[in-house]
Write a protein that holds these residues in place. Structure first.
Motif, PDB file in Angstrom:
ATOM      1  N   GLU B 225      79.958 -25.024 -44.755  1.00 57.51           N
ATOM      2  CA  GLU B 225      80.450 -26.219 -44.073  1.00 57.51           C
ATOM      3  C   GLU B 225      79.363 -27.013 -43.365  1.00 57.51           C
ATOM      4  O   GLU B 225      79.553 -28.180 -43.053  1.00 57.51           O
ATOM      5  CB  GLU B 225      81.522 -25.830 -43.042  1.00 57.51           C
ATOM      6  CG  GLU B 225      82.727 -25.151 -43.644  1.00 57.51           C
ATOM      7  CD  GLU B 225      83.662 -26.123 -44.349  1.00 57.51           C
ATOM      8  OE1 GLU B 225      83.634 -27.318 -43.996  1.00 57.51           O
ATOM      9  OE2 GLU B 225      84.393 -25.695 -45.251  1.00 57.51           O
ATOM     10  N   CYS B 226      78.231 -26.376 -43.076  1.00 57.20           N
ATOM     11  CA  CYS B 226      77.193 -27.068 -42.297  1.00 57.20           C
ATOM     12  C   CYS B 226      76.681 -28.275 -43.076  1.00 57.20           C
ATOM     13  O   CYS B 226      76.189 -28.149 -44.193  1.00 57.20           O
ATOM     14  CB  CYS B 226      76.032 -26.136 -41.983  1.00 57.20           C
ATOM     15  SG  CYS B 226      74.723 -26.979 -41.077  1.00 57.20           S
ATOM     16  N   THR B 250      79.967 -28.059 -36.199  1.00 54.86           N
ATOM     17  CA  THR B 250      80.883 -27.767 -37.301  1.00 54.86           C
ATOM     18  C   THR B 250      81.038 -26.255 -37.485  1.00 54.86           C
ATOM     19  O   THR B 250      82.164 -25.754 -37.647  1.00 54.86           O
ATOM     20  CB  THR B 250      80.344 -28.382 -38.607  1.00 54.86           C
ATOM     21  OG1 THR B 250      80.001 -29.729 -38.349  1.00 54.86           O
ATOM     22  CG2 THR B 250      81.372 -28.304 -39.719  1.00 54.86           C
TER      23      THR B 250
END
Lengths: 193, 269
Positions: B225-226, B250
Motif C-alpha cells: 500500500e505504501c 498509509t
C-alpha cells in the motif's frame, strides 16, 4: 665505562625489566595498553621523563648529600618528577601539539608512574655515576616501552580470540600479563661479562 | 632541631625555585585557546571518570568545542551539564538533525503472551535468567522491568503497560538506555520520522502471531500500500526506509495489527 653502560642497558631492558621483574609501573602497563599506538606514545613519554629525571635527580641527590639531607631524597625526587612532567607537558603543548594530543591524559599521569620514582631511587641505591644513571633511566624506559608495546599487541589479538566469557576484559588481560612475565623470566639470572 | 630547620629550608627553597620555574614556563609556553573550552570545562562534573569516552574532562571539553562532540555525554553532570553546555555551544546549531531513542516493541502486558509470571527483583537482567528471554514468550520483547528507565539520565524513559516508552521531548539520544537493555532492542531513530514500526521480531509470521497480539506478521500489506515504496518486509519484519518515507501514514492505517505507530512531532518555529 662502555662495558658498564652496555651491561646496564641490557639488564634494564631484558633481564631486570621494570615491569616484569621489578613490578614497577604496572598501572599504566595495564591501563594504557589496549591499543599499540597509545602504548608506543606512553612508552616514549615515560622513556623521556625517566631519562631526564635520572639526570636531574642525580644532581639533586648530590646537593642533598652535601647538606647531609640524603634521607629526604624520596620527597625531593617526587618534587623533581612532578615539576619535570609539568614542564614536558607545557613544552609539548606549545611546540608539538600533535604528540601532546596523542598522549592525552597519559602525559600528566606519568607523575604517578612508580617506575620513574623507582629508577631514580635505584640509581641512588646502586651508587651509579651520572652517565650510568642517565643510561639506566633511558634504558629502563625502553624496557618499559618494550613490555607495554608487546603487551598491547598481544591484547589487540586477544580481542579476536575465543576464551570463556567470564574472562572478558580485565581478567584475560591479567592472564596475558602473567604469561608475558613468565616469558621474560627466561632472561632472569643472566650475567654479562 | 637544626636538622629539621635545615630540611624545611632546603625543601622549601627547592619548592619555591621549581614553582618559579613552572610559573615562568607557563608564561613562555602559554597557548591561546578558545575561551569556550574553559566554560564548557567548568560546566562538567569534573570527576575525570572517562565515562564520556574521552580521556578526562579537559579532553571532552575540547572535543565539544573543537570537534562538535555531543553535549550530553557527561554522566556525572547529567542533564544539568548537558543544558549548560548547550547554552554555551548549541545556540547556533539547534538546526542539526535530532535523533531520539525508540523501543520497537508493542507487546504490552495484555498483548504479549507470557511464559510465566515473574515476581523477582525489578531488573530485566534478573528476569532474563529464566529461559534466557524473560517472562514474555517473544524473544525480541521488551521485558518491561525498567533497566533503561534507571539508565536514562534525562527522565525520558517510562514503563507503560509493561513496555518501555521514550518521551521524545526529553530524549537526547545518548542511547544509555540501549546499552542498558539486555535484549538490545532499543534503536536510534530520526526525531522527524513520523511513523515507526513497533516490532522487531524476525521470527516467522505464524510463530509471532502465537506469542504476541501486537506483532508484525509480515503480511506485506504495508509494503503493497505504501505509495512511496518506503516500507519493505525483510526477514519477516516491516522496515521503513527513513529517506524515502514522507510520513503519509498509509502503512499505519492498513496495518491489521496496528503496530505501525504515528509519532507526535512538535516542530519548532
Amino acid at each position: 665505562m662502555l662495558a658498564s653502560v652496555i651491561s646496564i642497558s641490557i639488564g634494564a631492558i631484558l633481564i631486570n625489566n621494570f615491569i616484569f621483574s621489578k613490578f614497577l609501573g604496572c598501572c599504566p602497563f595495564l591501563g594504557c595498553s589496549t591499543k599499540v599506538d597509545t602504548a608506543v606514545g606512553m612508552g616514549i613519554a615515560v622513556t623521556f621523563v625517566m631519562g631526564l629525571a635520572s639526570a636531574i635527580c642525580y644532581v639533586v641527590d648530590g646537593l642533598l648529600r652535601n647538606l647531609g639531607l640524603e634521607y629526604m631524597n624520596t620527597l625531593a625526587f617526587i618534587l623533581v618528577i612532578a615539576v619535570l612532567v609539568q614542564l614536558v607537558e607545557m613544552f609539548l603543548k606549545k611546540s608539538i601539539p600533535s604528540l601532546y594530543n596523542a598522549l592525552g591524559i597519559y602525559l600528566p599521569l606519568i607523575t604517578t608512574n612508580c617506575a620513574v620514582l623507582g629508577v631514580v631511587l635505584l640509581n641512588v641505591q646502586y651508587k651509579y655515576n651520572f652517565i650510568e644513571s642517565v643510561t639506566y633511566g633511558i634504558t629502563g624506559g625502553l624496557g618499559f616501552m618494550l613490555a607495554i608495546v608487546l603487551f598491547a599487541s598481544v591484547r589487540e589479538r586477544v580481542q579476536f580470540a575465543e576464551y570463556p566469557e567470564s574472562f572478558e576484559g580485565f581478567p584475560i588481560a591479567l592472564v596475558t600479563a602473567g604469561l608475558l612475565a613468565l616469558a621474560f623470566m627466561g632472561f632472569s639470572g643472566m650475567k654479562l661479562g | 632541631m637544626e636538622n629539621i630547620l635545615y630540611a624545611i629550608l632546603v625543601l622549601g627553597v627547592m619548592g619555591a625555585v621549581f614553582g618559579a620555574v613552572l610559573a615562568f614556563a607557563a608564561k613562555v609556553f602559554h597557548v591561546e585557546q578558545d575561551p569556550r573550552i574553559a566554560e564548557v570545562r567548568s560546566a562538567l562534573a569534573g570527576a575525570n571518570c572517562g565515562g564520556c569516552g574521552f580521556p578526562g574532562c579537559d579532553a571532552y571539553a575540547q572535543a565539544v568545542v573543537l570537534e562538535g562532540a555531543a553535549p550530553n555525554l557527561c554522566s556525572p553532570g547529567g542533564s544539568k551539564s548537558a543544558e549548560k553546555i548547550c547554552e554555551i555551544m548549541c545556540l547556533d546549531n539547534s538546526a542539526e538533525a535530532k535523533y531520539v531513542a525508540f523501543v520497537p516493541c508493542s507487546g504490552s502486558s495484555e498483548k504479549a503472551k507470557k511464559l510465566f509470571e515473574y515476581e523477582g527483583p525489578a531488573d530485566c537482567l534478573a528476569a532474563m535468567r529464566f529461559g534466557n528471554k524473560g517472562p514474555k514468550l517473544c524473544q525480541f520483547s521488551c521485558i518491561g522491568l525498567g533497566n533503561c528507565v534507571n539508565a536514562c539520565m534525562f527522565g525520558a524513559m517510562n514503563i507503560v503497560n509493561g513496555v518501555a516508552e521514550v518521551d521524545r521531548e526529553k530524549c537526547v539520544a545518548c542511547m544509555a538506555c540501549a546499552e542498558a537493555c539486555p535484549k538490545g532492542i532499543i534503536k536510534k531513530v530520526p526525531y522527524e520520522q513520523k511513523v515507526l514500526v513497533g516490532c522487531r521480531s524476525t521470527d516467522k509470521g505464524a510463530a509471532k502471531r502465537k506469542v504476541c497480539d501486537a506483532s508484525c506478521i509480515a503480511c506485506m500489506k504495508c509494503q503493497r500500500e505504501c505509495p512511496h515504496e518506503a516500507i519493505v518486509v525483510e526477514n519477516n519484519i516491516a522496515v521503513i526506509d527513513y529517506d524515502k518515507c514522507t510520513g503519509c501514514g498509509t502503512c499505519a492505517k492498513v496495518c491489521p495489527r496496528s503496530i505501525i505507530h504515528p509519532q507526535k512531532i512538535y516542530v519548532q518555529d
